[in-house]
Design a protein around this motif. Structure first.
Motif, PDB file in Angstrom:
ATOM      1  N   VAL A   1     -37.768 -40.897 -24.225  1.00 12.18           N
ATOM      2  CA  VAL A   1     -36.677 -40.464 -25.106  1.00 12.18           C
ATOM      3  C   VAL A   1     -35.366 -41.108 -24.694  1.00 12.18           C
TER       4      VAL A   1
ATOM      5  N   LEU B   1     -35.298 -44.603 -25.904  1.00  6.15           N
ATOM      6  CA  LEU B   1     -35.070 -44.659 -27.339  1.00  6.15           C
ATOM      7  C   LEU B   1     -33.604 -44.470 -27.679  1.00  6.15           C
ATOM      8  N   LEU B   2     -32.960 -43.521 -27.019  1.00  5.46           N
ATOM      9  CA  LEU B   2     -31.555 -43.239 -27.307  1.00  5.46           C
ATOM     10  C   LEU B   2     -30.670 -44.407 -26.913  1.00  5.46           C
TER      11      LEU B   2
ATOM     12  N   THR C   1     -31.596 -47.581 -26.530  1.00  6.08           N
ATOM     13  CA  THR C   1     -31.907 -48.716 -27.379  1.00  6.08           C
ATOM     14  C   THR C   1     -31.298 -48.559 -28.757  1.00  6.08           C
ATOM     15  N   ALA C   2     -31.355 -47.326 -29.284  1.00  6.10           N
ATOM     16  CA  ALA C   2     -30.827 -47.089 -30.623  1.00  6.10           C
ATOM     17  C   ALA C   2     -29.344 -47.388 -30.702  1.00  6.10           C
ATOM     18  N   SER C   3     -28.625 -47.139 -29.620  1.00  5.21           N
ATOM     19  CA  SER C   3     -27.184 -47.368 -29.638  1.00  5.21           C
ATOM     20  C   SER C   3     -26.818 -48.805 -29.331  1.00  5.21           C
TER      21      SER C   3
ATOM     22  N   VAL D   1     -41.140 -42.614 -35.574  1.00  5.99           N
ATOM     23  CA  VAL D   1     -41.647 -42.084 -34.307  1.00  5.99           C
ATOM     24  C   VAL D   1     -42.793 -41.135 -34.637  1.00  5.99           C
TER      25      VAL D   1
ATOM     26  N   ALA E   1     -36.031 -49.779 -32.166  1.00  7.63           N
ATOM     27  CA  ALA E   1     -35.300 -48.534 -31.914  1.00  7.63           C
ATOM     28  C   ALA E   1     -35.475 -47.660 -33.144  1.00  7.63           C
ATOM     29  N   PRO E   2     -35.737 -46.385 -32.972  1.00  6.30           N
ATOM     30  CA  PRO E   2     -35.871 -45.506 -34.138  1.00  6.30           C
ATOM     31  C   PRO E   2     -34.534 -45.316 -34.841  1.00  6.30           C
TER      32      PRO E   2
ATOM     33  N   PRO F   1     -31.315 -43.327 -36.103  1.00  5.98           N
ATOM     34  CA  PRO F   1     -30.550 -42.336 -35.332  1.00  5.98           C
ATOM     35  C   PRO F   1     -31.075 -40.914 -35.459  1.00  5.98           C
TER      36      PRO F   1
ATOM     37  N   ASP G   1     -34.102 -39.980 -36.032  1.00  4.94           N
ATOM     38  CA  ASP G   1     -35.369 -39.874 -35.299  1.00  4.94           C
ATOM     39  C   ASP G   1     -35.121 -39.791 -33.796  1.00  4.94           C
ATOM     40  N   SER G   2     -34.126 -40.523 -33.298  1.00  6.05           N
ATOM     41  CA  SER G   2     -33.792 -40.460 -31.877  1.00  6.05           C
ATOM     42  C   SER G   2     -33.343 -39.057 -31.492  1.00  6.05           C
TER      43      SER G   2
END
Length: 231
Positions: A9, A12-13, A15-17, A28, A185-186, A188, A190-191
């Motif tokens: 998790v 993911l967070l 990477t998403a940013s 996800v 990256a999922p 936002p 989904d993250s």
């Protein structure tokens, strides 16, 4: 397990940013107990003798996959999983990607991804990936760029496709604006959902641990602050 879940998790967070936004929601995939039904928003078009499920065993870097599996006596045809990609704009390039794995695909069978474009119920273009996996292949990232949506497109859907007999797994799908693929990256939302699930899992395990029997075989009373704002 708890550490690996939180680590995934966190990745993911971060990477998403750090990279371009994934425009595809519900990318996800989550297994809920023994249930292997498809996640929210995903629909299947499979022939008799073929099935599409969430696979809790075959994963890519901790990411659960969706599986399309056909039986030897099923019709030799296209079996598909798809999800709508909202708010795509005209005259804009989009890069589509997903990790795909195959096992025992018969001669002529193939697994690939697409971005189908529709005007109402009429399909304007299939937009299949140039890369198509055959036989047995380990995880391979399939990537292609669509220069622009066909004129009159009212809906676009990402599609996981298995043609013929065998098994294919798909995970970490992504649709992003532009001509360059970035690390998965999922979306936002989904993250945030994944982080909430991980936190709830940790809190539930702590609550169960707090209720273990004491040395005399009596339930031990404990209060666990779940941050629910009581009082």
């Amino acid at each position: 397990m708890k550490k690996s879940l939180l680590s995934l998790v966190g990745t993911l967070l971060v990477t998403a940013s750090a990279f371009a936004q994934n425009l595809l929601p519900d990318s996800v995939f989550v297994v809920r107990g023994p249930q292997t039904r498809l996640p929210f928003g995903w629909s299947a078009q499979c022939a008799a003798g073929a099935q599409a499920t969430v696979d809790p065993v075959v994963a890519k870097d901790g990411a659960v996959s969706l599986k399309i599996e056909t039986s030897p006596d099923s019709p030799k045809t296209w079996n598909m999983l798809s999800h709508s990609v909202p708010d795509l704009k005209a005259k804009t390039p989009y890069t589509v990607s997903a990790w795909v794995k195959t096992a025992e695909l018969e001669k002529g069978a193939m697994a690939y991804i697409s971005l189908n474009c529709f005007s109402g119920t009429k399909r304007l273009a299939a937009n299949d990936s140039g890369t198509k996996l055959s036989s047995s292949r380990d995880w391979t990232r399939i990537v292609f760029t669509l220069p622009e949506l066909p004129k009159g497109t009212s809906e676009a859907r990402i599609v996981f496709c298995l043609y013929g007999h065998g098994t294919a797994w798909f995970t970490q799908p992504q649709v992003e604006s532009g001509k360059t693929v970035t690390d998965y990256a999922p979306a936002p939302a989904d993250s945030a959902r994944a982080a909430r699930r991980a936190r709830q899992s940790v809190e539930a395990k702590a609550w169960l641990a707090a209720r273990r029997l004491d040395g005399e075989g009596l339930p031990r009373v404990a209060v666990l602050d779940l941050g629910l704002g009581v009082g």
